[in-house]
Design a protein around this motif. Structure first.
Motif, PDB file in Angstrom:
ATOM      1  N   GLN A 134       0.832  -1.201   0.000  1.00  0.00           N
ATOM      2  CA  GLN A 134       0.000   0.000   0.000  1.00  0.00           C
ATOM      3  C   GLN A 134       0.872   1.259   0.000  1.00  0.00           C
ATOM      4  N   VAL A 135       0.588   2.129  -0.944  1.00  0.00           N
ATOM      5  CA  VAL A 135       1.266   3.434  -1.021  1.00  0.00           C
ATOM      6  C   VAL A 135       0.278   4.514  -0.612  1.00  0.00           C
ATOM      7  N   GLU A 136       0.796   5.648  -0.154  1.00  0.00           N
ATOM      8  CA  GLU A 136      -0.060   6.707   0.376  1.00  0.00           C
ATOM      9  C   GLU A 136      -1.016   7.279  -0.662  1.00  0.00           C
ATOM     10  N   ALA A 158     -11.549  11.553   9.687  1.00  0.00           N
ATOM     11  CA  ALA A 158     -10.607  12.335  10.478  1.00  0.00           C
ATOM     12  C   ALA A 158      -9.481  12.877   9.592  1.00  0.00           C
ATOM     13  N   GLU A 159      -8.981  12.041   8.677  1.00  0.00           N
ATOM     14  CA  GLU A 159      -7.952  12.526   7.750  1.00  0.00           C
ATOM     15  C   GLU A 159      -8.480  13.686   6.910  1.00  0.00           C
ATOM     16  N   THR A 160      -9.719  13.559   6.439  1.00  0.00           N
ATOM     17  CA  THR A 160     -10.332  14.649   5.666  1.00  0.00           C
ATOM     18  C   THR A 160     -10.321  15.941   6.475  1.00  0.00           C
ATOM     19  N   LEU A 161     -10.750  15.863   7.726  1.00  0.00           N
ATOM     20  CA  LEU A 161     -10.789  17.042   8.587  1.00  0.00           C
ATOM     21  C   LEU A 161      -9.403  17.636   8.783  1.00  0.00           C
ATOM     22  N   PHE A 162      -8.409  16.787   8.990  1.00  0.00           N
ATOM     23  CA  PHE A 162      -7.053  17.294   9.206  1.00  0.00           C
ATOM     24  C   PHE A 162      -6.556  18.077   7.989  1.00  0.00           C
ATOM     25  N   ASP A 172      -0.630  23.299  10.917  1.00  0.00           N
ATOM     26  CA  ASP A 172       0.466  22.351  10.697  1.00  0.00           C
ATOM     27  C   ASP A 172       0.019  20.984  11.188  1.00  0.00           C
ATOM     28  N   VAL A 173      -0.413  20.126  10.261  1.00  0.00           N
ATOM     29  CA  VAL A 173      -0.913  18.799  10.609  1.00  0.00           C
ATOM     30  C   VAL A 173       0.100  17.740  10.201  1.00  0.00           C
ATOM     31  N   LYS A 174       0.078  16.629  10.939  1.00  0.00           N
ATOM     32  CA  LYS A 174       0.933  15.478  10.659  1.00  0.00           C
ATOM     33  C   LYS A 174       0.049  14.234  10.728  1.00  0.00           C
ATOM     34  N   VAL A 175      -0.153  13.566   9.607  1.00  0.00           N
ATOM     35  CA  VAL A 175      -1.042  12.397   9.564  1.00  0.00           C
ATOM     36  C   VAL A 175      -0.214  11.148   9.268  1.00  0.00           C
ATOM     37  N   ALA A 176      -0.174  10.239  10.247  1.00  0.00           N
ATOM     38  CA  ALA A 176       0.566   8.987  10.108  1.00  0.00           C
ATOM     39  C   ALA A 176      -0.412   7.825   9.978  1.00  0.00           C
ATOM     40  N   ARG A 177      -0.202   6.993   8.977  1.00  0.00           N
ATOM     41  CA  ARG A 177      -1.014   5.787   8.802  1.00  0.00           C
ATOM     42  C   ARG A 177      -0.259   4.606   9.406  1.00  0.00           C
ATOM     43  N   ILE A 178      -0.757   4.156  10.549  1.00  0.00           N
ATOM     44  CA  ILE A 178      -0.070   3.134  11.340  1.00  0.00           C
ATOM     45  C   ILE A 178      -0.471   1.749  10.859  1.00  0.00           C
ATOM     46  N   PHE A 179       0.534   0.921  10.568  1.00  0.00           N
ATOM     47  CA  PHE A 179       0.302  -0.481  10.240  1.00  0.00           C
ATOM     48  C   PHE A 179       0.487  -1.325  11.501  1.00  0.00           C
ATOM     49  N   ASN A 180       0.146  -2.611  11.405  1.00  0.00           N
ATOM     50  CA  ASN A 180       0.114  -3.491  12.586  1.00  0.00           C
ATOM     51  C   ASN A 180       1.331  -3.281  13.497  1.00  0.00           C
ATOM     52  N   HIS A 240       3.449  17.069   5.957  1.00  0.00           N
ATOM     53  CA  HIS A 240       2.127  16.821   6.534  1.00  0.00           C
ATOM     54  C   HIS A 240       1.649  15.383   6.352  1.00  0.00           C
ATOM     55  N   GLY A 241       2.200  14.679   5.386  1.00  0.00           N
ATOM     56  CA  GLY A 241       1.737  13.322   5.111  1.00  0.00           C
ATOM     57  C   GLY A 241       0.550  13.319   4.167  1.00  0.00           C
ATOM     58  N   PRO A 242      -0.266  12.257   4.218  1.00  0.00           N
ATOM     59  CA  PRO A 242      -0.114  11.103   5.098  1.00  0.00           C
ATOM     60  C   PRO A 242       1.144  10.297   4.798  1.00  0.00           C
ATOM     61  N   ILE A 243       1.726   9.720   5.856  1.00  0.00           N
ATOM     62  CA  ILE A 243       2.921   8.892   5.733  1.00  0.00           C
ATOM     63  C   ILE A 243       2.643   7.535   6.369  1.00  0.00           C
ATOM     64  N   ASN A 244       2.929   6.472   5.610  1.00  0.00           N
ATOM     65  CA  ASN A 244       2.825   5.111   6.156  1.00  0.00           C
ATOM     66  C   ASN A 244       3.935   4.877   7.178  1.00  0.00           C
ATOM     67  N   ILE A 245       3.550   4.360   8.353  1.00  0.00           N
ATOM     68  CA  ILE A 245       4.524   3.984   9.368  1.00  0.00           C
ATOM     69  C   ILE A 245       4.288   2.526   9.709  1.00  0.00           C
ATOM     70  N   GLY A 246       5.239   1.686   9.410  1.00  0.00           N
ATOM     71  CA  GLY A 246       5.099   0.261   9.687  1.00  0.00           C
ATOM     72  C   GLY A 246       6.329  -0.479   9.199  1.00  0.00           C
ATOM     73  N   ASN A 247       6.299  -1.781   9.369  1.00  0.00           N
ATOM     74  CA  ASN A 247       7.412  -2.626   8.946  1.00  0.00           C
ATOM     75  C   ASN A 247       7.061  -3.292   7.620  1.00  0.00           C
ATOM     76  N   PRO A 248       7.890  -3.117   6.577  1.00  0.00           N
ATOM     77  CA  PRO A 248       7.531  -3.655   5.264  1.00  0.00           C
ATOM     78  C   PRO A 248       7.807  -5.147   5.091  1.00  0.00           C
ATOM     79  N   ILE A 249       8.310  -5.809   6.138  1.00  0.00           N
ATOM     80  CA  ILE A 249       8.563  -7.254   6.023  1.00  0.00           C
ATOM     81  C   ILE A 249       7.261  -8.000   6.309  1.00  0.00           C
ATOM     82  N   GLU A 250       6.864  -8.830   5.355  1.00  0.00           N
ATOM     83  CA  GLU A 250       5.528  -9.443   5.364  1.00  0.00           C
ATOM     84  C   GLU A 250       5.589 -10.885   5.861  1.00  0.00           C
TER      85      GLU A 250
END
Length: 319
Positions: A134-136, A158-162, A172-180, A240-250
Motif C-alpha cells: 500500500q502506497v499513500e 478524520a484525515e479529511t478534517l485534518f 500544521d498537521v501530521k497524519v501517520a497511517r499506522i500499520f500493525n 504533513h503526510g499522510p505517511i505510512n509507518i510500519g514494517n515492510p517485512i511481510e
C-alpha cells in the motif's frame, strides 16, 4: 514546535493511557518535555502510566475527546480511539464519534493555540486493498457499511478534517497511517493477532487462526513506531503526510503462529476458524516516503520484538 520557558515543551497526548500513547509519553518525558495525558479509560489502562505518578512533568486528566478541551499546550498528539476490532465494534457509534468529534475538538484546540497536531491514522483506511504493497496515494477499498466501517471510515473522515484544517486554516498537521504494531502494554484481551496468539500459547491453549492463515500482515515493534512519531512531529511545517509507518517485512498469520509456538513451547496446535467480515487478505506498507521525508525505517526484527512481548504477557498472566 514552539517551546515554553527553559526550552521545554508542554505536549498533549490524547489516548495517553493506551498501548502506544503510554510508550509515546515515556519518550517525551525522557527527552525533557512536560506531558498532559488525556484519556477516558474506555480502552486505556492506568496501569500503563502508573510508573509516571509523582513525575513533576507528567499530568493525567480523565476526559473524553468527544467533548471540547481547553488547555494550554505547545503540541498535540491525537491517539484517542479504540484500535482493536473487539473494542471498536463494542460501541461502533461511539467509535465513529471518537474519530470524528475527537478530531474536530483537537483540531479546534490546535487552531486556537497555533500549534502542530499529529493524527494517529491507520492502515485500515486502505480497507481490503487491491494495491500491494500500500502506497499513500492509494485511495483504498473500504466497505462503508460493514462491521469494521465505524473505525475505517471514522479514521478516513478524520484525515479529511485534518487536511481541510490545513488547507483552510494553515494548520500544521501530521497524519501517520499506522500499520500493525505490537509490543508490551498491548491489552491482554484486545483481540489483535499478536496478543491473541501469545496469550493462547502461554496458557497452553490451541492457537486460533482465521481461514487457512495465508493472509499476510507486517508487524512493527512499538519502539520503532514511536521513533517515527517523534521524527514526524519534529519534521517542520512542510511535512504533513499522510505517511505510512510500519514494517515492510511481510509474514503470513500461520508463520506468526508457528513462530510463537516455537518460542513458547508446549503441545498447542493451530485451530482454523472462518475469516471475519472484511478482514484484509494482505497488509504491507510501502515506507518509501517515511525513508525519504523522515529518514526512518524500523530496526527491531520480529524475532527480537516477539521475545520482549512474550516476556511482558508472561508477567501479566502471572499477576
Amino acid at each position: 514546535m514552539k517551546r515554553t520557558g527553559y526550552g521545554r515543551r508542554r505536549v498533549l497526548v490524547t489516548g495517553g493511557a493506551g498501548f502506544l500513547g503510554s510508550h509515546l509519553i515515556d519518550r517525551l518525558l525522557e527527552r525533557g518535555d512536560e506531558v498532559l495525558c488525556v484519556d477516558n479509560l474506555f480502552t486505556g489502562d492506568k496501569s500503563n502510566i502508573d510508573h509516571l505518578v509523582g513525575n513533576p512533568r507528567f499530568e493525567f486528566m480523565r476526559h473524553d475527546v468527544c467533548f471540547p478541551l481547553f488547555v494550554e499546550v505547545d503540541a498535540i498528539f491525537n491517539l484517542a480511539c479504540p484500535a482493536s476490532p473487539i473494542h471498536y465494534q463494542h460501541d461502533p457509534v461511539q467509535t465513529t464519534k471518537t474519530s470524528v468529534h475527537g478530531a474536530i475538538n483537537m483540531l479546534g484546540l490546535a487552531k486556537r493555540l497555533g500549534v502542530p497536531i499529529f493524527q494517529a491514522s491507520t492502515s485500515e483506511v486502505y480497507g481490503d486493498p487491491a494495491v500491494h504493497p500500500q502506497v499513500e496515494s492509494y485511495w483504498g477499498n473500504v466497505n462503508p457499511i460493514g462491521i469494521r466501517s465505524c473505525y475505517d471510515e471514522g479514521k478516513r473522515c478524520a484525515e479529511t478534517l485534518f487536511f481541510d484544517y490545513h488547507r483552510q486554516h494553515g494548520l500544521d498537521v501530521k497524519v501517520a497511517r499506522i500499520f500493525n504494531t505490537y509490543g508490551p502494554r498491548m491489552h491482554i484481551a484486545d483481540g489483535r493477532v499478536v496478543s491473541n496468539l501469545i496469550v493462547q500459547a502461554l496458557k497452553g491453549e490451541d492457537l486460533t487462526i482465521y481461514g487457512d492463515g495465508s493472509q499476510t500482515r507486517s508487524f512493527c515493534y512499538c519502539d520503532d513506531l514511536i521513533e517515527a512519531f517523534l521524527l514526524f512531529m519534529d519534521s517542520g511545517p512542510g511535512t504533513h503526510g499522510p505517511i505510512n509507518i510500519g514494517n515492510p517485512i511481510e509474514f503470513t498469520i500461520r508463520q506468526l503462529a508457528e513462530t510463537i509456538i516455537a518460542k513458547v513451547g508446549g503441545t498447542t496446535k493451530l485451530v482454523q476458524l472462518p475469516l471475519p467480515q472484511d478482514d484484509p487478505l494482505q497488509r504491507k506498507p510501502d515506507i518509501s516516503m517515511a525513508r525519504q521525508k523522515l529518514g526512518w525505517e524500523p530496526k527491531i526484527e520480529l524475532d527480537q520484538g516477539l521475545d520482549r512481548t512474550i516476556a511482558y504477557f508472561k508477567q501479566k498472566i502471572a499477576e
